[in-house]
Design an enzyme around this catalytic site. Sequence first.
Site, mmCIF file in Angstrom:
data_model
loop_
_atom_site.group_PDB
_atom_site.id
_atom_site.type_symbol
_atom_site.label_atom_id
_atom_site.label_comp_id
_atom_site.label_asym_id
_atom_site.label_seq_id
_atom_site.Cartn_x
_atom_site.Cartn_y
_atom_site.Cartn_z
ATOM 1 N N SER A 600 0.841 -1.199 0.000
ATOM 2 C CA SER A 600 0.000 0.000 0.000
ATOM 3 C C SER A 600 0.871 1.242 0.000
ATOM 4 O O SER A 600 2.004 1.233 0.513
ATOM 5 C CB SER A 600 -0.903 0.018 1.235
ATOM 6 O OG SER A 600 -1.596 1.250 1.357
ATOM 7 N N TYR A 613 -2.513 -0.643 10.290
ATOM 8 C CA TYR A 613 -2.493 -1.013 8.872
ATOM 9 C C TYR A 613 -1.210 -0.514 8.210
ATOM 10 O O TYR A 613 -0.524 -1.267 7.513
ATOM 11 C CB TYR A 613 -3.718 -0.424 8.179
ATOM 12 C CG TYR A 613 -3.798 -0.713 6.693
ATOM 13 C CD1 TYR A 613 -4.183 -1.963 6.233
ATOM 14 C CD2 TYR A 613 -3.488 0.268 5.747
ATOM 15 C CE1 TYR A 613 -4.263 -2.234 4.876
ATOM 16 C CE2 TYR A 613 -3.559 0.009 4.390
ATOM 17 C CZ TYR A 613 -3.958 -1.240 3.959
ATOM 18 O OH TYR A 613 -4.032 -1.515 2.614
#
Length: 732
Positions: A600, A613
């Site tokens: 990501s 995350y």
Amino acid sequence: MAKSTVESYFRKVESKWNAQEVKGKDPLARLVYRSNLLGSDAYINNTGGGNTSSKVMEEDPITGEEVEVLWVKGSGGDLRTATKPNFASLYQQRLLDLQEVYANFENTGLKTPAEDKMTEMYPHCTFNLNPRAPSIDTPLHSFIPYKFVDHTHPVPIIAIATADNGEELMKEIYGDRLAWVDWMRPGFELGLKLEETIEENPGIEGIILGGHGLINWSNDDKECYELSLELINQAADYLSEHELGEESYGGQYYESLPKEERRGVLSEILPHIRGQISKENKFIGTIQDDDLTMQFINSKDAPELAELGTSCPDHFIRTKIKPLYIGWDPQDEDIDQLKDKISSGLKQYREDYIEYYENCSPEDPFDMRDPNPTVILIPGLGMITWGKNKSESRVTAEFYTAAIGVMRGAESVGNYTAISKQEAYDIEYWALEIAKLKRMPPEDELSRQVIAVVGAGSGIGKDLSSRLIEEGGTVAALDLDQEAAQETADEILDEIGMGIGVAGSDISGSGDIIGLGCDITDRESVQEALKQVVIAYGGVDNVAVTAGLYPTPDKDGTVSDAAWDKSFAVNVKGNHIVADEVANIWEAQDLQGSMVITTSANAVVPKAGSMAYDTSKSAANHLIRELAIRLAPKVRVNGVAPATVVEGSSMFPRDRVIASLTKYRLDFDEDDSTEVLRDKLADFYAGRTLTERPIELSQQSEAIYSLLSSRFENTTGHIIPVDGGLTDAFLR
């Protein structure tokens, strides 16, 4: 231990002709209908084999006169799936006129060049500019003086045709209804022989072609079809009365391992085999271990019969000169001994093939084809067939299954015989067959590649699975949600017209994509999923992990310790477990491979509210670099780092979308659909990028596909951003 026995194999076939379905159809449509019926049962005709024809009066497009036209299945067609464009059309009289041309070629004494020359003449007989290339069997249909002709390869008939006493059996079964023609290679000479045989035997209804199959005819298309079935059933009845049941092939010598145990052994040895036969070209595998197959492989006579090879030309083209039989005793020998026997067996097979090629080839031979076997037989385990894709390996299994039935019948009433090695070579390396291979379109980028997509139930993984199939890949769609994975497989297979991904419980019968459940945080779950992939396809080449977890904060904005643990378990450790387990397959195969992990943009861009995350994705970035070092030089490991992809993502359920819209103080109507709300959020994220365009699934899929392909064959250990241009994520 399981003992495989089949008491009775030969069966009758029933007519499926429906008068209502053919009512009002033109002659060509009726030919297609008849062909599809005959091709719908592999017991009657193999995939791509056999041919049918109709002689029809047509209007000549130039003269306007009525002329007789032969419509015949074209080269490379398949009766089961044939449509009108699969049939060639030729002036019947011009084909007959070629007999004089052939006589002049034949006077040279060189049969093969003469046959090749005649094939070059067929385009001169084309009716109405039909682009479909005629079959090499065209003369068989033209020279038979009846309107409708069926040429099939029924298992019961070929059993008679390959028995050493086949002609005597034919007379016993059919009396004067049929005649016999000894083995001849398909082509012009065989067509002339059939014409001569009919003239010498007035009133016959068909001919058994020695070692080859059946050809029969009529002046009514329905009668022709039903005659085919009647003749097949007569042979089936005779063989069912004489077949040897448990004593077939000399009786059982080995016993099969229980199904679960043999699948466990197969999952361990398949990558070992695939690696050794894929040094020139990679292959996709199919396992077959039904009772009929196991009864043959486990039998006393199987080694000797397998060594003879097949006889029918269609069988031989797929199964090569012979299968590889591995003399392994499942009761007294272990897996290491089996692997040793496989390695030595493959080495010997290749040496045998080279000797066969060198002994049978002419002075100016074609280049030798891949010397590895396409069929491998292992007692206690089953038959493993190989092809350039799943469909081809399944068809190869179909062909050798027919050969097993043929040997069963022939050995019950006589002795099975096969064509000579020289005849086999002349078919395998026939210029017409080589030309057919050259006419095939080039293989796709990912042809022969098995790719496991983890997280294929939704979002990037689902879109990627479709993209990989488009490029010729063979895909295992894995997801925590097994139903979602299966849905992905089913949707893709429906799109490409291949039915359902997993037929019942037999995963070895799968198509180009299968759907499987897999929890990447559970090593046993990963092991089981990969085992099923290997059983389905023979190995694994590439892996793409698109699965990820975004831990949802509590109402006060915090993430619990348990959620932290889960985030790292999925986004970091899960990728490690997948790589660790696939590494065992890659090591056994010793082939080039690739892995792509989806991380990501958050891995390098700190943000409030997503600490768990973001840090897990940062760890995943470094895991990619570590894996690239560990798996080099055979396997490349890279990553794709998207910015937020809202479209189709399972990480963006409605509640999270609303929470994000609220967080960013964006106006929205709670009555709007989830898709509308997602689009609003995606537009907001797009506004924060340099390109100001939403990040789409297809863009991520394209990046992953490119990294898996040869386009980045010298790139490993890198993370490619697909984020629309986030300045905070620029390399630094």
